[in-house]
Scaffold this active site. Structure first.
Site, PDB file in Angstrom:
ATOM      1  N   THR A  50      -0.967   7.569  -0.970  1.00  7.59           N
ATOM      2  CA  THR A  50      -2.234   7.527  -1.711  1.00  7.59           C
ATOM      3  C   THR A  50      -3.169   6.447  -1.173  1.00  7.59           C
ATOM      4  OG1 THR A  50      -1.405   5.889  -3.276  1.00  7.59           O
ATOM      5  CG2 THR A  50      -1.002   8.195  -3.821  1.00  7.59           C
ATOM      6  N   ASP A  64       3.962  -6.526  10.711  1.00  4.69           N
ATOM      7  CA  ASP A  64       4.980  -6.239  11.734  1.00  4.69           C
ATOM      8  C   ASP A  64       4.800  -7.152  12.943  1.00  4.69           C
ATOM      9  OD1 ASP A  64       6.290  -4.312  10.306  1.00  4.69           O
ATOM     10  OD2 ASP A  64       5.295  -2.617  11.282  1.00  4.69           O
ATOM     11  N   ARG A  86       0.852  -1.177   0.000  1.00  2.81           N
ATOM     12  CA  ARG A  86       0.000   0.000   0.000  1.00  2.81           C
ATOM     13  C   ARG A  86       0.890   1.230   0.000  1.00  2.81           C
ATOM     14  NH1 ARG A  86      -4.183   1.173   4.812  1.00  2.81           N
ATOM     15  NH2 ARG A  86      -2.322   0.648   5.965  1.00  2.81           N
ATOM     16  N   ASP A 129      -0.244  -3.181  12.906  1.00  4.78           N
ATOM     17  CA  ASP A 129       0.235  -3.681  11.602  1.00  4.78           C
ATOM     18  C   ASP A 129       0.431  -5.196  11.701  1.00  4.78           C
ATOM     19  OD1 ASP A 129       2.108  -2.424   9.007  1.00  4.78           O
ATOM     20  OD2 ASP A 129       2.208  -4.550   9.547  1.00  4.78           O
TER      21      ASP A 129
HETATM   22  N1  URA Z   1      -2.964  -3.315   7.605  1.00  8.88           N
HETATM   23  C1  URA Z   1      -2.653  -3.693   8.870  1.00  8.88           C
HETATM   24  O1  URA Z   1      -1.756  -4.505   9.073  1.00  8.88           O
HETATM   25  N2  URA Z   1      -3.351  -3.146   9.878  1.00  8.88           N
HETATM   26  C2  URA Z   1      -4.351  -2.255   9.681  1.00  8.88           C
HETATM   27  O2  URA Z   1      -4.957  -1.814  10.672  1.00  8.88           O
HETATM   28  C3  URA Z   1      -4.652  -1.880   8.368  1.00  8.88           C
HETATM   29  C4  URA Z   1      -3.944  -2.420   7.340  1.00  8.88           C
END
Ligand code: URA
Length: 210
Positions: free
Chosen positions: A109, A204, A105, A201
């Protein structure tokens, strides 16, 4: 299943989801929970697979049994966090072929950028299970669905751990026939595209890269 969102409210799923969200959950535990949750969501997501009656011999007598028939499965994790869900699906559907879709992503944007696609050659003849733990804006998931459809897939379902309402709407705007199975539909996205309350995330937390 068509155009549906199934939020799996089973106590085991909700218990594990709560642990997954918890900021104090370790990377090792997080990985294990993603695996366990995906097992449970796969059970739900594969409910509609066609089966048929077959004749078998038990050690004692002749009987009939049910066997999954029809299309074979292609399981397609979206890189990188979707890979954390892959083993769970393969442990339940060991004959599945695996396709990878690499999208990241663009943080400015929030639009998806495709950088790697490797799908089974016969994906058009398979039931596709897409794996994407966080259905956030839905832009990358919708793009991944587009990718497998372009390769000829006509049967696609999505398993996510957590979805934002915006993400579901986005996916179903382009792909209304794709069933979505999730552990939770959360409140909203924040200005950075993170799901609230969410879990942070997922990549992560799976791989310890924070
Ligand atoms: N991707 C993620 O890992 N967490 C989110 O909250 C949104 C997208």
């Amino acid at each position: 299943m068509t155009g549906t969102v199934t939020e799996v409210l089973h106590p085991l799923v909700q218990h594990k989801l709560g642990l997954l969200r918890d900021v104090t959950t370790t990377t090792q535990m997080f990985r294990q929970l993603v695996n366990e949750l995906t097992l449970l969501l796969t059970y739900e997501a594969t409910k509609g697979l066609a089966d048929e009656e077959v004749e078998i011999e038990t050690p004692l007598e002749h009987t009939t049994a049910r066997r999954i028939s029809g299309k074979k499965v292609a399981v397609c994790p979206i890189l990188r966090a979707g890979v954390g869900m892959l083993d769970a699906v393969l442990s339940l559907v060991p004959g599945a072929r695996v396709g990878f879709i690499g999208l990241f992503r663009d943080e400015e944007t929030l639009q998806p950028v495709e950088y790697y696609v490797k799908l089974p050659g016969d994906v058009a003849e398979r039931d596709v299970i897409l794996l994407d733990p966080m259905l956030a804006t839905g832009n990358s998931t919708a793009a991944a669905i587009e990718t497998v459809k372009r390769a000829g897939a006509t049967s696609v379902r999505l398993i996510a751990l957590i979805a934002a309402p915006e993400g579901i709407e986005r996916v179903h705007r382009d792909h209304p026939e794709v069933p979505v199975v999730v552990a939770a539909v959360d409140r909203e996205l924040n200005e950075k595209g993170y799901i609230l309350p969410g879990l942070g995330d997922a990549g992560d937390r799976l791989y310890g890269t924070k």
